[in-house]
Write a protein that holds these residues in place. Structure first.
Motif, short mmCIF file in Angstrom:
data_model
loop_
_atom_site.label_atom_id
_atom_site.label_comp_id
_atom_site.label_asym_id
_atom_site.label_seq_id
_atom_site.Cartn_x
_atom_site.Cartn_y
_atom_site.Cartn_z
N TRP A 85 37.48 -51.37 -43.74
CA TRP A 85 37.25 -52.34 -43.51
C TRP A 85 36.61 -53.35 -44.44
O TRP A 85 35.99 -54.81 -44.14
CB TRP A 85 34.92 -51.40 -43.46
CG TRP A 85 34.38 -52.09 -43.17
CD1 TRP A 85 34.21 -51.79 -41.46
CD2 TRP A 85 32.97 -53.01 -43.63
NE1 TRP A 85 32.85 -52.25 -40.90
CE2 TRP A 85 32.54 -53.62 -42.39
CE3 TRP A 85 32.82 -53.15 -44.42
CZ2 TRP A 85 30.58 -53.77 -42.18
CZ3 TRP A 85 31.87 -54.39 -44.26
CH2 TRP A 85 30.99 -54.49 -43.34
N TYR A 86 36.44 -53.61 -45.64
CA TYR A 86 36.08 -54.30 -46.65
C TYR A 86 37.17 -55.36 -46.06
O TYR A 86 37.48 -57.01 -46.43
CB TYR A 86 36.78 -53.66 -48.36
CG TYR A 86 35.30 -52.88 -48.85
CD1 TYR A 86 33.98 -53.04 -47.98
CD2 TYR A 86 35.39 -52.30 -49.90
CE1 TYR A 86 32.65 -52.00 -47.69
CE2 TYR A 86 34.85 -51.42 -49.86
CZ TYR A 86 33.15 -50.99 -48.97
OH TYR A 86 32.10 -50.26 -49.59
N THR A 89 37.61 -57.70 -43.57
CA THR A 89 36.16 -59.14 -43.70
C THR A 89 36.49 -60.11 -43.49
O THR A 89 35.90 -61.38 -43.08
CB THR A 89 34.37 -58.34 -44.32
OG1 THR A 89 35.35 -58.57 -45.65
CG2 THR A 89 34.23 -57.08 -44.16
N HIS A 90 37.92 -59.81 -44.26
CA HIS A 90 38.65 -61.42 -44.93
C HIS A 90 39.12 -61.85 -43.27
O HIS A 90 39.90 -63.15 -43.79
CB HIS A 90 39.26 -60.67 -45.91
CG HIS A 90 38.51 -60.73 -47.52
ND1 HIS A 90 38.13 -61.77 -47.87
CD2 HIS A 90 38.34 -59.13 -47.59
CE1 HIS A 90 38.05 -60.84 -49.04
NE2 HIS A 90 37.38 -59.56 -48.43
N ALA A 92 38.07 -61.19 -40.24
CA ALA A 92 37.27 -61.32 -39.07
C ALA A 92 37.70 -62.14 -38.02
O ALA A 92 37.04 -61.96 -36.93
CB ALA A 92 35.70 -60.98 -38.96
N THR A 98 34.34 -56.33 -34.15
CA THR A 98 33.64 -56.01 -36.27
C THR A 98 33.43 -54.97 -35.77
O THR A 98 31.77 -55.22 -35.85
CB THR A 98 33.89 -56.98 -36.80
OG1 THR A 98 32.97 -56.92 -38.20
CG2 THR A 98 31.93 -57.06 -36.53
N VAL A 123 33.72 -57.88 -50.63
CA VAL A 123 33.38 -58.36 -48.86
C VAL A 123 33.70 -60.43 -48.90
O VAL A 123 33.33 -60.50 -49.84
CB VAL A 123 32.95 -58.31 -48.27
CG1 VAL A 123 33.13 -55.91 -47.58
CG2 VAL A 123 31.68 -58.64 -48.58
N THR A 147 28.58 -61.88 -44.64
CA THR A 147 28.89 -60.14 -44.35
C THR A 147 27.81 -59.81 -44.56
O THR A 147 27.42 -59.65 -45.73
CB THR A 147 30.86 -59.67 -45.62
OG1 THR A 147 31.88 -60.29 -44.60
CG2 THR A 147 30.30 -57.96 -44.92
N PRO A 202 30.75 -59.02 -39.52
CA PRO A 202 30.83 -57.84 -40.10
C PRO A 202 29.29 -57.50 -40.77
O PRO A 202 28.47 -58.00 -41.16
CB PRO A 202 31.85 -58.39 -40.82
CG PRO A 202 32.61 -59.47 -40.82
CD PRO A 202 30.97 -60.46 -40.18
#
Length: 455
Positions: A85-86, A89-90, A92, A98, A123, A147, A202
Motif C-alpha cells: 500500500w505504501y 502511493t508513489h 497512485a 487507490t 508514503v 497521501t 490515497p
C-alpha cells in the motif's frame, strides 16, 4: 564508496561544471536557499534520477521488515500488505483506483496511530491530520498530490457527536477513483460559480470500529488491530530517529516504483479465486506491484488479498459491554478452575450475578442469550465449539485455551491483575473436542497480561 558519498560527489561535480546554477535544470540559484537546486521539485527529481534502484522484491522486503519493527500485527499478512500500500502511493496517479486503508480496533490502545506515524515516513507526500474539515481536505487534495493519514476518524463519523459529515464521507468515498470530482459552488453571491474539485488521493483512516460508513469500508482494506501482550516486544519509536532511518528507504521505494509504474498501471493481474468485482478493483494496484517485484511477492500478495477479502465483512464493533463480559468470563473460568464451560453453564452463571446486567441487558428484561454471547465475543476472535461431556454427549461451549479460546482476548484487554489471577487453564489437559472456530489470532494457553499499545 557508499551511495551517499557517490551522490555527494555527483553533486559536487555538477556544481563544479555549472557554478551557481541548479544541478538539475541549470537555472540560476540566486533566489534559492539551496546551494545545489533552484527548487524542491528539482531536488526531488534529481534524487529520483540518481537513486540506487534495488530489485523490487528486496525493496518490499526491507519496507516490510521496517514496518514490523514498531507494531505487532494480528496476522502475518498485514505488514506485506502495508508495504504494497505504501508503494502504491508513489504511483497512485497512474492507477484508476487507490484502495482506502482502514486501521480499526475493538478498543483503544491497539497500535493504530503508530501505524500512521510510521507510514508518514514511507508514503508519498504524507498529510497527517485529525478532525480536518471537508473544506480543508478539498483544498489540500486539490493542491496535492498528498497521501491522507487521518487519525481518530471514528470521532467524526460517530452519530452521537452530531454534525453533518456527508461532505467528508463523499470526499473519502468518491476519492478512491481517479476520475472522481465533487462539484461545489465557490465565490460570493454575485460571482458564484461551480468548481469541480478533484478528490482522488490515497487515504489511510484510523479509528475505533463500528462508526465507519459502509460506503467507505467497502472500498477499503481493513486491518483489525489488537493490543499487544506484555511478551510482545516492539522497537521504541523515537520520531526523529525513525524519520532519519526511513528517508533512504522511502527514496529507494519511490525509485523502484518509478521504474515499473508504466508496466503496473496497464497491468491486468490475475486475482485469487473468489476475488472479483470491487474487491478485485481495490487490490489490483497492490497485486500489480507485487507481480512487478517478483520473488515471493506475487504469492505473498495474493495470500494477503484472500485473507483480507475473506475477513472484510467481520463485525468488529467495540464497547465497554464487551470488556465487562471478558472480565466476568475470566472470573467465571477462574472460579471453576477449568478450561471449558458449556454455553448453558456460562449463561446461567452470568445471569445470576447480582451486580451485573446480563439478566436485563436493555432494561426491558431481555437476558443475555447464546446468540448475543457469540456476537459479543466474535470481534475478539473467540468462538464456540463442540465440547464433549461425561457420557459422550456433545454440546456447545467455550474454551479458555486453544484456537478461538478466550485466553488471547484476556491477555490483551484485561488489566494485569486479572490475567494473573489463575494459571489453571495452562495446566488443563486438552480434550479431543471438535468444531469450527473463528480464524483469528489466539494463543494456546493463558497468556501474559495485557499491555496497552499506542492508540
Amino acid at each position: 564508496m557508499s551511495a551517499v558519498d557517490t551522490a555527494v560527489s555527483a553533486i559536487d561535480a555538477a556544481i563544479g561544471e555549472t557554478g551557481g546554477t541548479c544541478v538539475k535544470c541549470g537555472r540560476s540559484l540566486a533566489d534559492s536557499p539551496s546551494d545545489d537546486f533552484c527548487s524542491e521539485n528539482c531536488q526531488a527529481l534529481w534524487r529520483t534520477e540518481h537513486a540506487t534502484v534495488l530489485p523490487g522484491h528486496e525493496v518490499l522486503d526491507r519496507v516490510t521488515a521496517f514496518v514490523r519493527r514498531f507494531n505487532i500485527f494480528p496476522s502475518e499478512h498485514c505488514a506485506p500488505m502495508l508495504a504494497l500500500w505504501y508503494a502504491h502511493t508513489h504511483a497512485a496517479d497512474h492507477f484508476y483506483v487507490t484502495p482506502r486503508l482502514i486501521l480499526s480496533s475493538v478498543e483503544p490502545g491497539s497500535g493504530k496511530t503508530r501505524v500512521l506515524e510510521v507510514a508518514q515516513f514511507l508514503v508519498r507526500s504524507p498529510e497527517m491530520t485529525m478532525s480536518a474539515t471537508a473544506a480543508a481536505l478539498f483544498r489540500m487534495v486539490n493542491d496535492g498530490p498528498i497521501t491522507i493519514l487521518f487519525d481518530e476518524v471514528d470521532a467524526i463519523f460517530n452519530p452521537k457527536n452530531g454534525g453533518n459529515t456527508e461532505d467528508l464521507r463523499a470526499l473519502l468515498n468518491a476519492g478512491y477513483k481517479r476520475s472522481a470530482t465533487i462539484p461545489r459552488c465557490v465565490g460570493d453571491a454575485k460571482a458564484m460559480k461551480v468548481q469541480r474539485f478533484p478528490v482522488y488521493a490515497p487515504a489511510a483512516l484510523a479509528g475505533i470500529a463500528g462508526n465507519m460508513p459502509d460506503t467507505i469500508t467497502t472500498r477499503a482494506i481493513t486491518v483489525h488491530m489488537q493490543r499487544r501482550r506484555e511478551d510482545e516486544e516492539v522497537d521504541e519509536f523515537w520520531e526523529e530517529d525513525v524519520e532519519q532511518e526511513a528517508e533512504p528507504l522511502r527514496e529507494t521505494l519511490a525509485a523502484w516504483v518509478a521504474t515499473v509504474v508504466d508496466k503496473v498501471s496497464k497491468g491486468r493481474p490475475a486475482m485469487p479465486p473468489g476475488v472479483r468485482d470491487r474487491s478485485a478493483e481495490i487490490w489490483r494496484p497492490l497485486i500489480a506491484l507485487a507481480d512487478a517485484a517478483g520473488g515471493h511477492w506475487p504469492t505473498t500478495a495474493r495470500a494477503a488479498c484472500s485473507h483480507f477479502v475473506e475477513a472484510a465483512n467481520t463485525n468488529r464493533s467495540g464497547g465497554a459491554v464487551r470488556l465487562k463480559l471478558l472480565a466476568d468470563l475470566h472470573e467465571l473460568f477462574t472460579r471453576h478452575d477449568t478450561d471449558k464451560l458449556t454455553t448453558a453453564e456460562i449463561l446461567d452463571a452470568l445471569c445470576s450475578l447480582e451486580e451485573a446486567d446480563w439478566a436485563d441487558l436493555d432494561g426491558k428484561g431481555k437476558a443475555l442469550d447464546a446468540r448475543r454471547l457469540a456476537k459479543e465475543l466474535k470481534p475478539y476472535g473467540v468462538a464456540s465449539k463442540d465440547i464433549k461431556q461425561p457420557g459422550g454427549k456433545v454440546t456447545k461451549g467455550y474454551r479458555a485455551t486453544g484456537p478461538g479460546g478466550l485466553a488471547d482476548a484476556w491477555s490483551r484487554y484485561l488489566p494485569s491483575a486479572a490475567t494473573r489471577a489463575t494459571s489453571a487453564t495452562e495446566q488443563v489437559n486438552e480434550v479431543a473436542d471438535t468444531g469450527g472456530v473463528a480464524a483469528t489470532s489466539a494463543t494456546s494457553g493463558t497468556s501474559p497480561p495485557a499491555q496497552a499499545g499506542i492508540g
